[in-house]
Design a protein around this motif. Structure first.
Motif, PDB file in Angstrom:
ATOM      1  N   PHE A 118     -13.264  11.974  -5.466  1.00 47.74           N
ATOM      2  CA  PHE A 118     -13.748  10.598  -5.395  1.00 47.74           C
ATOM      3  C   PHE A 118     -14.691  10.346  -6.570  1.00 47.74           C
ATOM      4  N   VAL A 173      -5.828   1.070  -7.464  1.00 48.23           N
ATOM      5  CA  VAL A 173      -6.410   0.495  -6.243  1.00 48.23           C
ATOM      6  C   VAL A 173      -6.620  -1.009  -6.412  1.00 48.23           C
ATOM      7  N   PHE A 206      -4.911  -4.052  -4.313  1.00 49.67           N
ATOM      8  CA  PHE A 206      -5.735  -5.043  -3.608  1.00 49.67           C
ATOM      9  C   PHE A 206      -5.317  -6.465  -4.000  1.00 49.67           C
ATOM     10  N   VAL A 221      -6.604   6.544   0.465  1.00 50.01           N
ATOM     11  CA  VAL A 221      -7.093   7.434  -0.597  1.00 50.01           C
ATOM     12  C   VAL A 221      -7.759   8.666   0.014  1.00 50.01           C
ATOM     13  N   THR A 222      -8.541   8.465   1.061  1.00 50.26           N
ATOM     14  CA  THR A 222      -9.234   9.595   1.694  1.00 50.26           C
ATOM     15  C   THR A 222      -8.239  10.594   2.283  1.00 50.26           C
ATOM     16  N   ILE A 248      -9.373  -3.474   2.676  1.00 48.78           N
ATOM     17  CA  ILE A 248     -10.535  -2.590   2.506  1.00 48.78           C
ATOM     18  C   ILE A 248     -10.343  -1.299   3.297  1.00 48.78           C
ATOM     19  N   LEU A 249      -9.956  -1.427   4.551  1.00 45.34           N
ATOM     20  CA  LEU A 249      -9.796  -0.222   5.364  1.00 45.34           C
ATOM     21  C   LEU A 249      -8.564   0.587   4.974  1.00 45.34           C
ATOM     22  N   LEU A 256      -7.117   0.804   1.986  1.00 48.72           N
ATOM     23  CA  LEU A 256      -7.360   1.501   0.728  1.00 48.72           C
ATOM     24  C   LEU A 256      -8.272   2.700   0.945  1.00 48.72           C
ATOM     25  N   SER A 257      -9.327   2.502   1.705  1.00 45.53           N
ATOM     26  CA  SER A 257     -10.263   3.602   1.965  1.00 45.53           C
ATOM     27  C   SER A 257      -9.583   4.748   2.702  1.00 45.53           C
ATOM     28  N   ALA A 258      -8.872   4.414   3.769  1.00 44.86           N
ATOM     29  CA  ALA A 258      -8.225   5.451   4.579  1.00 44.86           C
ATOM     30  C   ALA A 258      -7.107   6.146   3.811  1.00 44.86           C
ATOM     31  N   TYR A 272       0.818  -1.211   0.000  1.00 47.72           N
ATOM     32  CA  TYR A 272       0.000   0.000   0.000  1.00 47.72           C
ATOM     33  C   TYR A 272       0.859   1.272   0.000  1.00 47.72           C
TER      34      TYR A 272
END
Length: 190
Positions: free
Chosen positions: A82, A92, A96, A146-147, A139-140, A142-144, A62
């Motif tokens: 987004f 992404v 993954f 990118v955000t 999942i977490l 990647l979300s965190a 990551y």
């Protein structure tokens, strides 16, 4: 003069992230030293073999995505929004897939090391733990990732200053926490 201001900007942007990383790292250590984790380590041979590799690959896989995002933002080929951007989506998805493949590979190597060294181990159990913990942490993370990179960039932060500490911290916290969850869940099934 420019170099001094540039160094100050790097320091000013990176220091809060490093402090948050320090606190989060201590939290991850608390989970790792908990009685529940000690019980999990005792109940599943091979966890201590795969744990360092699992945590290291969270940062490696990551961290590469974070570097790609940073480069894309600096070059203007990724917008900090987004939206369904093909470059962002492909980056992404590639991260993954790499994270999941590496997780299964770690389980197989840990099983082989355990089998050669101690003559035992449960390959299915190790793969199950790595798939569950790899999936949840991916999942977490990647979300965190990118955000935080997008929001930070829009607020004037250079992603190069925050991606490294952010990825290693997220990898440690999510990796340890979801490893414990995976040990419990796989233990219910196997």
């Amino acid at each position: 003069m420019y170099e001094r201001e540039s160094a100050w900007d790097v320091y000013r942007q990176a220091l809060p992230v490093i402090i948050v990383s320090l606190v989060a790292g201590l939290f991850a250590g608390t989970i790792l030293g908990s009685e529940a984790m000690r019980d999990g380590i005792e109940s599943v041979p091979g966890i201590l073999i795969l744990l360092p590799a699992f945590l290291a690959t969270r940062g490696g896989v990551y961290g590469s995505l974070g570097a790609r995002l940073s480069s894309g933002l600096h070059q203007g080929i990724i917008e900090p929004r987004f939206t369904l951007d093909r470059r962002l989506f492909n980056a992404v998805i590639a991260s993954f897939i790499n994270g999941m493949v590496v997780s299964v590979f770690i389980a197989i190597v840990a099983f082989l090391v355990l089998w050669i060294g101690a003559g035992g181990g449960n390959l299915l159990q190790l793969i199950g733990i790595m798939v569950v913990s790899g999936l949840l942490s991916a999942i977490l993370m990647l979300s965190a990732l990118v955000t935080v990179v997008f929001v930070g960039y829009r607020r004037g932060l250079d992603p190069d200053n925050i991606v490294g500490p952010l990825v290693t911290t997220l990898g440690d916290v999510f990796g340890v926490a979801f490893l414990l969850v995976a040990i419990y869940l796989v233990g219910l099934v196997l």
